[in-house]
Design a protein around this motif. Structure first.
Motif, PDB file in Angstrom:
ATOM      1  N   SER A  86       0.834  -1.212   0.000  1.00 50.56           N
ATOM      2  CA  SER A  86       0.000   0.000   0.000  1.00 50.56           C
ATOM      3  C   SER A  86       0.862   1.253   0.000  1.00 50.56           C
ATOM      4  O   SER A  86       0.505   2.255  -0.628  1.00 50.56           O
ATOM      5  N   GLN A 146      -6.998   0.624  -0.107  1.00 50.47           N
ATOM      6  CA  GLN A 146      -7.359  -0.499   0.756  1.00 50.47           C
ATOM      7  C   GLN A 146      -8.523  -0.140   1.687  1.00 50.47           C
ATOM      8  O   GLN A 146      -9.430  -0.937   1.886  1.00 50.47           O
ATOM      9  N   ASP A 191      -6.014  -1.916  -4.649  1.00 50.32           N
ATOM     10  CA  ASP A 191      -5.433  -2.439  -3.406  1.00 50.32           C
ATOM     11  C   ASP A 191      -6.492  -3.236  -2.647  1.00 50.32           C
ATOM     12  O   ASP A 191      -7.350  -2.667  -1.984  1.00 50.32           O
ATOM     13  N   GLY A 219      -2.890  -2.512   6.610  1.00 46.65           N
ATOM     14  CA  GLY A 219      -4.278  -2.973   6.699  1.00 46.65           C
ATOM     15  C   GLY A 219      -4.427  -4.315   7.404  1.00 46.65           C
ATOM     16  O   GLY A 219      -5.241  -4.465   8.319  1.00 46.65           O
TER      17      GLY A 219
HETATM   18 MG   LIG Z   1      -1.946  -2.716   2.396  1.00 48.82          MG
END
Ligand SMILES: [Mg+2]
Ligand SMILES: Nc1ncnc2c1ncn2[C@@H]1O[C@H](COP(=O)(O)OP(=O)(O)OP(=O)(O)O)[C@@H](O)[C@H]1O
Length: 508
Positions: free
Chosen positions: A65, A101, A183, A410
């Protein structure tokens, strides 16, 4: 958007409208990024070419990310170069559309506005609003025709996570971008929607030469969709645009520095119900589910989750239909705190809104359930140790336990909200997509921990859109259809993907 002449070298200039396949649209060279003492990207080079679908892979916290945010200019880089070139003759840099994300919709604007605002030419006249709405509808229909009309005029704040994800994707697709950076776009989609998205993406890559970057922790999706993969491991490129056909799953997992080796308890479903006093879930249309302590009950089908069932279970409201009965549980809990004190844990599927305590450090997030239960607040040495143990049980990658959750990737944020329930004496644990965004290596750790909680006597109620994981681990599965209506238990002789797809009405 920046443009850069150095990309692509001195090739022949394509004629107007023609697309030169294979030429890098984005060329990132030796990108470096650190947050404090943490070196997140250590000289990553990454190209996106016209017409390719490129998997960007790596464990939680590997830097995927961050790289995407740097390419789009959202995060500044410390060092390295990024070149942009359009494959279309006469173009400057390519238009790049991103699905981040975490959802990034404007909550007070309607779905039509969220998608269409980039297309509005001058002000928001009646005709431009109508045009915007049409663009939005067409884009939504690409993924899910059934909900397009339903949601197009709603303000974004009223959307479920699942609907929000569809809007994000529709927005990216509607821009006519030459590069799509996605993402984990499928984390909140049903299998049917994922299939639709994939066919759209394949068409865009093949027919229009769009360059696509796709992040997912689901190997099956990567295999189905992507041509090449780049693998990041702790901020270093360990595979660079390698054709997927030349790598086995095992090799990829190994490159990511992960293992799917399963240790600990046996992860097979139990054929017979454990002993113990059952708790009863009573639903609309006289649906009854009897669950005994130690059982893992899977809930399948409903794309936004059966909130009417889950909310009352965790004290988050009396749902329209479902109630709890038997073994001292009472009808429902007055609040999530009361549920927690009675030994009911909850991992929300909406980690950003209902899971993470964004203003409190990681340590408080991990200890949150213990705080509620024990009504204690001060972090002592023993608690610090407990926090560290929970963090390492899930391989949660954090700079310091005193950092804020926003500093976590995440998947590591997801681990945070799972960790807080581990090691507590629980009677019931309600899980909404507990492995969302979690990498391949840790997924199996979480499965093992779920089995452990069940073996310690907890009832596990587990909602997931990934039918495969439910079939692998659940003792019983109760299915809903796509509108959230109860369809009944999956019979033992039909305990397969096909059987479940059929019962939920999602058969291909
Ligand atoms: Mg990520
Ligand atoms: N704002 C920030 N402050 C401090 N550290 C950060 C910040 N953003 C990211 N990091 C760190 O950078 C590393 C890479 O994070 P990134 O979000 O890029 O990972 P990822 O590969 O996308 O992982 P995931 O699969 O979990 O989404 C992580 O270890 C994370 O803790």
């Amino acid at each position: 958007m920046e443009t850069a002449q150095k990309v692509g070298g001195a090739g022949t200039v394509p004629a107007a409208g023609e697309i030169s396949l294979g030429r890098p649209l984005i060329d990132a060279v030796k990108v470096e990024k650190s947050y404090g003492a943490t070196r997140v990207l250590r000289g990553v080079s990454f190209q996106v070419r016209a017409g390719e679908i490129h998997a960007l892979m790596g464990g939680n916290g590997a830097g995927k990310s961050t790289l995407i945010r740097i390419i789009t200019g959202l995060t500044p880089r410390d060092a390295g170069d990024i070149g942009f070139a359009s494959a279309k003759a006469g173009g400057s840099g390519p238009i790049i559309a991103v699905v981040h994300q975490e959802l990034a919709l404007l909550p007070e604007l309607s779905v039509a506005e969220n998608i269409g605002i980039v297309h509005a030419k001058s002000g928001l006249s009646q005709s431009s609003r109508r045009r915007m709405r049409d663009i939005a509808l067409n884009a939504l229909r690409l993924i899910d025709a059934a909900i397009a009309e339903e949601i197009v005029d709603l303000p974004a704040r009223k959307l479920s996570l699942h609907e929000g994800q569809i809007v994000e994707i529709a927005r990216a697709l509607s821009t006519g971008a030459e590069v799509l950076l996605l993402d984990e776009p499928t984390a909140n989609l049903t299998a049917g929607e994922t299939a639709k998205l994939f066919s759209v993406l394949k068409r865009l890559a093949r027919d229009e030469g769009i360059g696509i970057v796709f992040v997912s922790h689901r190997m099956r999706e990567i295999r189905e969709l992507c041509d090449v993969c780049t693998v990041l491991r702790d901020g270093v490129t360990v595979a660079n645009a390698t054709p997927l056909a030349s790598l086995s799953d095992g090799e990829i997992v190994q490159q990511m520095g992960q293992s799917t080796h399963r240790s600990g308890p046996q992860l097979k479903r139990r054929q017979r119900s454990p002993e113990g006093t059952p708790v009863e879930l009573v639903g609309p249309d006289s649906v009854r589910m009897e669950i005994r302590p130690g059982t893992i009950l899977g809930l399948a089908g409903a794309p936004a989750g059966p909130t009417g069932l889950i909310d009352p279970l965790v004290g988050a409201g009396k749902g329209p239909g479902w109630r709890l009965a038997g073994d001292g549980f009472g009808e429902s809990f007055p609040s999530p705190a009361a549920a927690a004190r009675a030994g009911v844990g909850f991992v929300s599927g909406d980690r950003a809104a209902k899971g993470i305590l964004s203003q409190l450090p990681i340590v408080d997030n991990v200890l949150a359930a213990r705080r509620v239960r024990d009504k204690r607040r001060i972090v002592g040495a023993a608690e610090r140790q407990e926090c560290s143990d929970l963090v390492s049980a899930l391989k949660l990658k954090a700079g310091s336990i005193w950092d804020l959750p926003a500093s976590l990737s995440g998947g590591n944020q997801q681990k945070l909200i799972v960790a807080r329930w581990l090691g507590l004496p629980l009677r019931m644990v309600v899980l909404e997509e507990p492995t969302r965004g979690v990498d391949i290596g840790t997924k199996h750790d979480i499965y093992a921990l779920i089995r452990e909680m069940a073996d310690a006597g907890a009832i596990i109620v587990w909602w997931s859109t990934e039918n495969v994981e439910l079939l692998e681990l659940c003792d019983v599965i109760f299915a809903f259809d796509t509108d959230g209506r109860p369809k009944g238990f999956l019979p033992d002789e039909r305990f397969t993907e096909d059987g479940l797809a059929e019962l939920t009405g999602m058969a291909a």
